[in-house]
Design an enzyme around this catalytic site. Structure first.
Site, mmCIF file in Angstrom:
data_model
loop_
_atom_site.group_PDB
_atom_site.id
_atom_site.type_symbol
_atom_site.label_atom_id
_atom_site.label_comp_id
_atom_site.label_asym_id
_atom_site.label_seq_id
_atom_site.Cartn_x
_atom_site.Cartn_y
_atom_site.Cartn_z
ATOM 1 N N HIS A 207 0.837 -1.201 0.000
ATOM 2 C CA HIS A 207 0.000 0.000 0.000
ATOM 3 C C HIS A 207 0.877 1.258 0.000
ATOM 4 O O HIS A 207 0.659 2.179 -0.801
ATOM 5 C CB HIS A 207 -0.912 -0.014 1.229
ATOM 6 N N GLU A 208 1.878 1.303 0.901
ATOM 7 C CA GLU A 208 2.740 2.488 0.990
ATOM 8 C C GLU A 208 3.529 2.708 -0.294
ATOM 9 O O GLU A 208 3.664 3.846 -0.768
ATOM 10 C CB GLU A 208 3.701 2.343 2.179
ATOM 11 N N HIS B 60 1.669 4.414 -3.081
ATOM 12 C CA HIS B 60 1.684 5.883 -3.102
ATOM 13 C C HIS B 60 2.833 6.403 -3.963
ATOM 14 O O HIS B 60 2.679 7.373 -4.708
ATOM 15 C CB HIS B 60 1.826 6.427 -1.678
ATOM 16 N N GLU C 14 -5.693 7.081 -0.926
ATOM 17 C CA GLU C 14 -5.668 5.872 -0.095
ATOM 18 C C GLU C 14 -6.385 4.713 -0.788
ATOM 19 O O GLU C 14 -5.913 3.578 -0.758
ATOM 20 C CB GLU C 14 -6.309 6.155 1.268
#
Length: 474
Positions: free
Chosen positions: A334-335, A338, A414
């Site tokens: 997920h990070e 970004h 997100e």
């Protein structure tokens, strides 16, 4: 409601109108925030049972713990917010800013610096203002740490550690703030008609430098960073980074458990020098909080539930889960999403466009003597005071709108990062990681829609889980 006040304001001299408008807007924002908080507090009070849609992901004991934790935090926020707003209003009404400026001038004259040393006086003013803010905020910070966080099992600090930390933060802040401010004021002074361009470029360079050196030189002053030990987790992180062309150079574990049991993870660095930082509280294998509880099967582990002491049972119930390796990889997916999707660059671009606009408007407004007179500066117009008045007070309506827009954008980012992790095949593990992190941090999964829309930079848990559930891998 506000019509009589607005009519009365319009009849006043310009500087009085500016001052009145600032106070009126400040209290309007405070009342709006209080209204939103009251709506959310009503949710905390009335939602006492696990909703049916949450039955499979949260037990009633954790639900109640999170409800009480968030209720305490909300109550604390109300009183601290009321104090902050009242303090700010009193400072403005009784001329606290010009008084502090004059006091800093007294100190400078005693040290042999006359009125021509405006930058020196500005630095003394800034030091006194930040010292005042630190001292008045200290009781609130102590209460939050040693009453609320302690009550709900998050605080890991002693009073001595807390005070040492607070002093260290203040000193480090001054070491950065004072030199940067002095250079910024100097650039504005000598920059001529286009000083706003040079000031913006200077703040851009400073922000990039601080981001670059923070984790290597500043953060280690407060927490211990160690390289992630060789093993399966590190190998899998390196493989995932390589597969998406993330230029990873180092992976660190930070001992966040010495301060709090909240968990986090982030990456930093520019160009080909990226590093990943994992809080030990995020890692089930490395968290010191887990090691406080005897391992199952060890000689210290109780053989049966009947033989456990109440203390052991309580500790086992409150044990912070952290995440398994697969779940840590999903969180990192997920990070890194970004980064891969350009969210980091987009946020930097938006921030710098906003910074340039603000400096440009500052250049337009700095010559308006009425702005200074509105805050008690009739005979002098210090540059630092102009920055404070314009950036903090005059731009406050714009800042509120911008903050809301950035919150909306953040929620969109997100969801996109979650979708990226899903494409990596991490949907199932991210699903379970989000549940664990919500439980470990006592996040309350039910929210008022208006409060959520205005404040939540991350989507509510149920919305994220639903998006992952749609195509979650088995």
């Amino acid at each position: 409601m506000w019509a009589p006040l607005l009519d009365a304001l319009w009849a006043l001299p310009l500087e009085k109108r500016i001052f009145g408008a600032v106070l009126l807007f400040s209290w309007t924002v405070y009342l709006w925030e209080t209204f939103l908080a009251q709506r959310q507090r009503r949710v905390y009070r009335t939602t006492t049972h696990v909703p049916k849609e949450l039955g499979q992901i949260m037990d009633s004991e954790t639900f109640e713990k999170s409800r009480l934790y968030q209720l305490d935090k909300s109550t604390f926020s109300f009183w601290s917010g009321l104090y902050s707003e009242t303090e700010g209003t009193v400072i403005l009404l009784f001329g606290g800013i010009p008084y502090l400026w004059n006091l800093s001038g007294v100190f400078c004259r005693r040290a042999g610096f006359g009125p021509e040393y405006e930058i020196t006086q500005s630095l003394v003013f800034l030091f006194l203002a930040t010292l005042f803010s630190a001292l008045t905020g200290l009781p609130w910070s102590l209460y939050n740490t040693f009453v609320i966080e302690e009550k709900h099992g998050f605080n890991q600090q002693t009073l001595g550690f807390f005070m040492k930390d607070a002093i260290k933060k203040f000193v480090v802040t001054q070491c950065i703030l004072l030199p940067v401010t002095s250079l910024l004021l100097y650039i504005i002074k000598i920059g001529g008609d286009y000083f706003f361009i040079y000031a913006w470029l200077f703040t851009l360079v400073v922000s990039l430098v601080l981001v670059t050196i923070y984790a290597d030189y500043i953060a280690p002053l407060f927490d211990k960073f160690i390289p992630l030990p060789e093993g399966t987790l590190k190998e899998e992180i390196e493989v995932m980074a390589k597969n998406i062309d993330f230029p990873l150079t180092k992976v660190y574990v930070v001992e966040g458990s010495k301060r709090s049991s909240h968990s986090n993870a982030y990456f930093y660095g520019f160009f080909k020098n990226k590093r990943i930082v994992l809080f030990d509280t995020l890692l089930e294998e490395y968290s010191m909080l887990n090691k406080e509880t005897p391992e199952e099967g060890s000689s210290e582990s109780p053989k049966s539930e009947e033989g456990e002491s109440p203390e052991t049972k309580a500790k086992a119930r409150n044990k912070k889960q952290g995440c398994k390796n697969e779940e840590v990889l999903a969180v990192l997916g997920h990070e890194l999403g970004h980064w891969k999707l350009g969210h980091t660059v987009k946020n930097i671009v938006i921030s710098q466009m906003n910074s340039f606009l603000c400096f440009f408007l500052f250049a337009v407004l700095i010559g308006q003597k009425e702005l200074f007179a509105a805050f008690g500066f009739y005979d002098t117009q210090p540059t630092l005071i102009g920055l404070m008045i314009i950036f903090q007070f005059i731009f406050s309506p714009y800042n509120e709108v911008l903050s809301f827009c950035l919150t909306v954008l953040s929620r969109r980012f997100e969801f996109q990062a979650d979708a990226f992790a899903k494409k990596l095949g991490k949907a199932k593990d991210l699903y379970s990681a989000l549940i664990k992190l919500n439980k470990d941090n006592l996040g309350f999964p039910v929210s008022d829609w208006l409060f959520s829309m205005w404040h939540y930079s991350h989507p509510p848990l149920l919305e994220r889980l639903q998006a992952l559930q749609d195509s979650k891998q088995d």
